[in-house]
Design an enzyme around this catalytic site. Structure first.
Site, PDB file in Angstrom:
ATOM      1  N   LYS A  73       0.815  -1.212   0.000  1.00 46.44           N
ATOM      2  CA  LYS A  73       0.000   0.000   0.000  1.00 46.44           C
ATOM      3  C   LYS A  73       0.863   1.284   0.000  1.00 46.44           C
ATOM      4  O   LYS A  73       2.064   1.224   0.212  1.00 46.44           O
ATOM      5  CB  LYS A  73      -0.970  -0.036   1.188  1.00 46.44           C
ATOM      6  CG  LYS A  73      -1.930  -1.254   1.141  1.00 46.44           C
ATOM      7  CD  LYS A  73      -2.975  -1.136   0.064  1.00 46.44           C
ATOM      8  CE  LYS A  73      -3.655  -2.418  -0.396  1.00 46.44           C
ATOM      9  NZ  LYS A  73      -4.339  -3.251   0.546  1.00 46.44           N
TER      10      LYS A  73
HETATM   11  C1  LIG Z   1      -5.411  -4.370   0.826  1.00 46.06           C
HETATM   12  C2  LIG Z   1      -6.893  -4.268   0.865  1.00 46.06           C
HETATM   13  C3  LIG Z   1      -7.639  -4.606   2.007  1.00 46.06           C
HETATM   14  C4  LIG Z   1      -7.038  -5.322   3.170  1.00 46.06           C
HETATM   15  O1  LIG Z   1      -6.099  -4.607   3.828  1.00 46.06           O
HETATM   16  P1  LIG Z   1      -5.326  -5.359   5.036  1.00 46.06           P
HETATM   17  O2  LIG Z   1      -4.604  -4.238   5.703  1.00 46.06           O
HETATM   18  O3  LIG Z   1      -4.407  -6.350   4.399  1.00 46.06           O
HETATM   19  O4  LIG Z   1      -6.355  -5.976   5.894  1.00 46.06           O
HETATM   20  C5  LIG Z   1      -8.986  -4.344   2.031  1.00 46.06           C
HETATM   21  N1  LIG Z   1      -9.603  -3.798   0.975  1.00 46.06           N
HETATM   22  C6  LIG Z   1      -8.945  -3.477  -0.151  1.00 46.06           C
HETATM   23  C7  LIG Z   1      -9.693  -2.846  -1.276  1.00 46.06           C
HETATM   24  C8  LIG Z   1      -7.571  -3.729  -0.249  1.00 46.06           C
HETATM   25  O5  LIG Z   1      -6.911  -3.445  -1.387  1.00 46.06           O
END
Ligand SMILES: *Cc1c(COP(=O)(O)O)cnc(C)c1O
Length: 384
Positions: free
Chosen positions: A184
């Site tokens: 991210k």
């Molecule tokens: C990455 C992601 C998540 C999950 O995030 P985590 O921190 O791994 O729980 C949820 N929704 C979307 C759209 C994502 O891309």
């Protein structure tokens, strides 16, 4: 052609992050503690949030929000089929029914017109996902939520640093969950942040740590007490100070990292937008796009190859890619439980079949960007 493989989204971790983590490891408190508190307050200040709660994932933030809002069996939550499984799995976890709807053709975000048609007397919430970092049509979705008495939950996993009509995502009272997963825009390896009004966040803080009504950090400090009470059977969703150490430094670098993302996107747009074999991503005038992803949609007939072939050809040229996302209604659990057909959500299904996410990370050098452009243009011109 480049000689080494270019990963799709490598993290950008510098010596400052490493030093801050080591500082934590040398301290006498390594789990939720002073750095987590500081990360919460600095993040809240950055997005202009009323309050913030650091967690071990975005998934935890979404789950905790649903629990705090009292959503459970018999309730429905309306959400997009074009998202990561986590957004919808948490609706199943609380025993509610996910009501999937289709997306807008340009932004790939929850389409308010479909949301309105999906509202039933059992609906309790709308869960919006800001796909790729492009904010969804929040005015329309808020108006629907307000007029039907529904909660609005935002999955902002892609949307740190995004703005809608000048307002940062996460600056309002409703629950907004951010992800700091390794790929991210801001990463703590694993981690997340939930923003919202103070009462909601304090309720979530209890739910996210065993249902205990005070923090371990405060209990084990000099002013602390051994006494605690469990007021609800909560979860174990807290962030550690090791993660917060990464987050504190990443947050200071975020604006610079975002600027680099925008440069890379500008180079991609300039190279690919003129070609009729591609549909390039949009940024509507009222938003500031976080550019978590650069999602190119192909026109396979014009290109003379399928999306899957395109991905294989890029891989053969040492370019890593991904697909965001396999729509929820195609996954066996959801398909079989709710009897979905691929064409039930035609925009999401068609886009899924044509989409590829190109490498996008502030870690990419100019040469990396040039390599991606060269490989894509080669495929666009030789096969057209
Ligand atoms: C990455 C992601 C998540 C999950 O995030 P985590 O921190 O791994 O729980 C949820 N929704 C979307 C759209 C994502 O891309």
């Amino acid at each position: 052609m480049r000689s080494t493989f270019l990963p799709f989204s490598p993290p950008l971790i510098g010596e400052e992050e490493i030093a801050e983590v080591v500082d934590t490891l040398r301290s006498d408190w390594i789990t939720t503690g002073p750095k987590t508190k500081r990360f919460e307050s600095e993040f809240a200040r950055y997005v202009g949030a009323p309050a913030a709660l650091a967690l071990n994932s975005c998934t935890a933030g979404l789950h905790t929000s649903l629990v705090a809002l009292g959503i459970g069996p018999g309730d429905e939550v309306i959400t997009t089929t074009l998202t990561f499984a986590a957004s919808v799995n948490v609706i199943e976890h609380v025993g509610a029914r996910p009501v999937l709807v289709d997306v807008e053709p340009d932004t790939l975000n929850l389409d308010p017109a479909w949301v309105e048609r999906a509202i039933s007397p059992r609906a309790k919430a709308i869960m919006v996902v800001h796909h790729s970092g492009h904010p969804a049509d929040l005015d329309a979705l808020r108006a629907l939520a307000d007029s039907w008495g529904l909660a609005l939950i935002e999955d902002a996993a892609h949307a740190v640093a995004a703005r809608y009509k000048g307002q940062p995502i996460g600056s309002r009272a409703n629950p907004v969950a951010f992800s700091f997963y390794a790929t991210k825009n801001l990463t703590t390896a694993e981690g997340g942040m939930l923003t919202g009004d103070e009462a909601l966040i304090e309720r979530c803080r209890v739910i996210a740590l065993h249902g205990v009504n005070r923090d371990a950090w405060k209990r084990y400090g000099k002013e602390g007490s051994w006494y605690y009470e469990v007021v609800t059977p909560g979860f174990k969703y807290n962030m550690t100070d090791v993660q917060a150490a990464l987050g504190l430094v990443q947050l200071r670098k975020l604006e610079a990292m975002q600027a680099r993302r925008r440069e890379i996107v500008a180079a991609y747009q300039k190279a690919f937008a003129p070609l009729e074999v591609f549909q390039t991503p949009v940024a509507r005038p009222e938003v500031e796009h976080a550019w978590h992803l650069y999602v190119l949609r192909l026109w396979p007939e014009r290109l003379g190859m399928s999306r899957n072939q395109f991905i294989e050809e890029l891989k053969a040229r040492n370019i890593g890619t991904s697909v965001h996302f396999i729509p929820i209604h195609l996954h066996p659990y959801y398909r079989d439980k709710y009897g979905f057909k691929p064409q039930d959500f035609p925009v999401a299904y068609d886009s899924y079949n044509r989409m590829v996410s190109l490498p996008l990370s502030p870690r990419m050098s100019d040469q990396d960007v040039a390599d991606v452009i060269e490989a894509v243009l080669e495929l666009a011109t030789t096969k057209a």
